[in-house]
Design an enzyme around this catalytic site. Structure first.
Site, short mmCIF file in Angstrom:
data_model
loop_
_atom_site.label_atom_id
_atom_site.label_comp_id
_atom_site.label_asym_id
_atom_site.label_seq_id
_atom_site.Cartn_x
_atom_site.Cartn_y
_atom_site.Cartn_z
N GLU A 89 0.82 -1.20 0.00
CA GLU A 89 0.00 0.00 0.00
C GLU A 89 0.86 1.26 0.00
O GLU A 89 0.55 2.24 -0.69
CB GLU A 89 -0.92 0.02 1.24
N CYS A 110 -0.36 0.25 7.75
CA CYS A 110 -0.79 0.69 6.42
C CYS A 110 -2.10 1.47 6.49
O CYS A 110 -2.37 2.31 5.62
CB CYS A 110 -0.94 -0.50 5.49
#
Length: 393
Positions: A70, A102
């Site tokens: 990500e 994340c």
């Protein structure tokens, strides 16, 4: 629908789901690029699309301790991530490991929607989707075969503490892996053999039996390919008859080599065991079942992936205990036609087809004149948990 409740996208009924499905497949293809560099962590891929469904960012988890998928994708997207959708193969992590969560990166980037392919099975990292929803970000679970197959090794490691076990063999069209004289060079083509070397350079352990050592004297090393991992070579040798002249023994100081033997042989063959040790070969007591052996390899050597390159006897025993997770079968353009030729597995002897082992065909590929068949085995009906895997962040 309340923001605290995730939705599940079903491609057969959800309007626009085909786009998300294709985007998820792209993320899966990105994720597999990390194979050999990220285990025991999961392979993860991520793509980011804007409101007009244009691709603005992509990334994958490249190595342990490095940026997660990500974060890589968000970095590429830059300011275009604001108001965009992130499609990721695994639920974004919500804990601090080697890298920050994340979920924080997604929130700070201004992403308004996250489509993920699998709930994180690791209790230390799970809960990301819930945190995203609490922040007002839409979350959608998109389950598809590609993400299930991608995440299966990680799920197994977390839930059972056992490594992922892959078997490979090359066979003729009529199912022989060698002639009755044990000649097998070469059934498969050079391109197929090069693929095997690449895989050797991406796993933690290569498992074989003493029969293969006696007949073929292999090196079991990854040659002429980019090496991501230097696999431990593990030999199942119940009677501890490993020849000191074997190629594995002679190269044990360059490539870690371990012999698994029965407790009785471990004790009674102590002089031979010491001779092997002087040449750099380690010895461990073989467990009564292979599940216990794999658990020991995981605990003592940190093994998370195993490649089996063995003869029919050992492969048959592994199949009987249902510890092989997948198989790569290279079918070469040859026919032996001998009932006494050597086959890939033996010792099972079902009387009815319905009692044979079932596999699922994932893919068929052509490699010059070879056919490469990729199978997954059914999950064990009573696998049992050896203990949670230690999974890094």
């Amino acid at each position: 629908m309340p923001k605290s409740t995730p939705t599940t996208i079903r491609p057969d009924v959800h309007i626009g789901a085909d786009f998300w499905l294709e985007s998820m497949k792209m993320a899966v293809r990105l994720a597999v690029r990390g194979h050999g560099n990220v285990e025991p962590n999961p392979m993860v891929g991520c793509v980011i699309v804007d409101a007009k469904r244009n691709l603005v960012g992509w990334g994958y988890h490249r190595k342990i301790g490095g940026a997660h998928a990500e974060v890589e994708a968000l970095k590429r997207a830059g300011t275009k991530a604001r108001g965009a959708t992130a499609i990721v193969t695994l639920e974004p992590c919500a804990h601090v490991g080697r890298t920050p969560p994340c979920v924080d990166a997604l929130k700070n980037a201004g992403v308004i929607r996250v489509v993920y392919g699998c709930v994180d099975p690791n209790p230390l990292a799970a809960g990301g989707a819930e945190q995203l929803r609490a922040h007002g970000i839409e979350t959608h679970l998109l389950e598809c075969p590609q993400t299930r197959e991608l995440n299966a090794p990680f799920v197994k490691r977390v839930q059972t503490g056992l490594p992922w076990v892959m078997a490979k063999w090359a066979q003729t069209v009529d199912g022989c892996v060698a002639t009755r004289a044990y000649d097998s060079k070469w059934i498969s083509c050079e391109r197929s053999r090069r693929m095997v070397h690449r895989q050797r350079g991406r796993v933690d352990a290569i498992l074989t039996g003493i029969g293969t050592i006696m007949h073929d004297d292999p090196q079991l090393t990854a040659r002429d390919v980019h090496l991501r991992r230097d696999a431990i070579r593990v030999v199942i040798d119940p009677a501890l008859t490993m020849p000191l002249s074997a190629a594995l023994v002679q190269t044990a100081r360059q490539h870690k080599t371990v012999v698994a033997t029965l407790a009785k042989s471990f004790s009674e063959r102590s002089e031979h065991r010491r001779a092997l040790g002087d040449l750099g070969v380690g010895c461990m007591k073989q467990h009564s079942d292979f599940r216990g052996l794999f658990a020991a390899l995981r605990k003592e050597y940190g093994v998370s992936t195993v490649l089996v390159e063995a003869g029919g006897g050992l492969t048959g025993e592994l199949l009987k205990e249902n510890v092989i997770d997948e198989a790569w079968v290279f079918v070469g353009p040859k026919v032996v036609g001998d009932r006494e030729a050597i086959h890939a597995a033996r010792g099972l002897a079902p009387l009815a087809i319905q009692d044979s082992i079932s596999v699922r065909l994932l893919s068929v590929r052509r490699r010059d004149q070879d056919a490469l068949l990729h199978y997954r085995f059914e999950e064990p009906k009573s696998a049992g948990s050896i203990g949670n895997a230690s999974v890094a962040g």
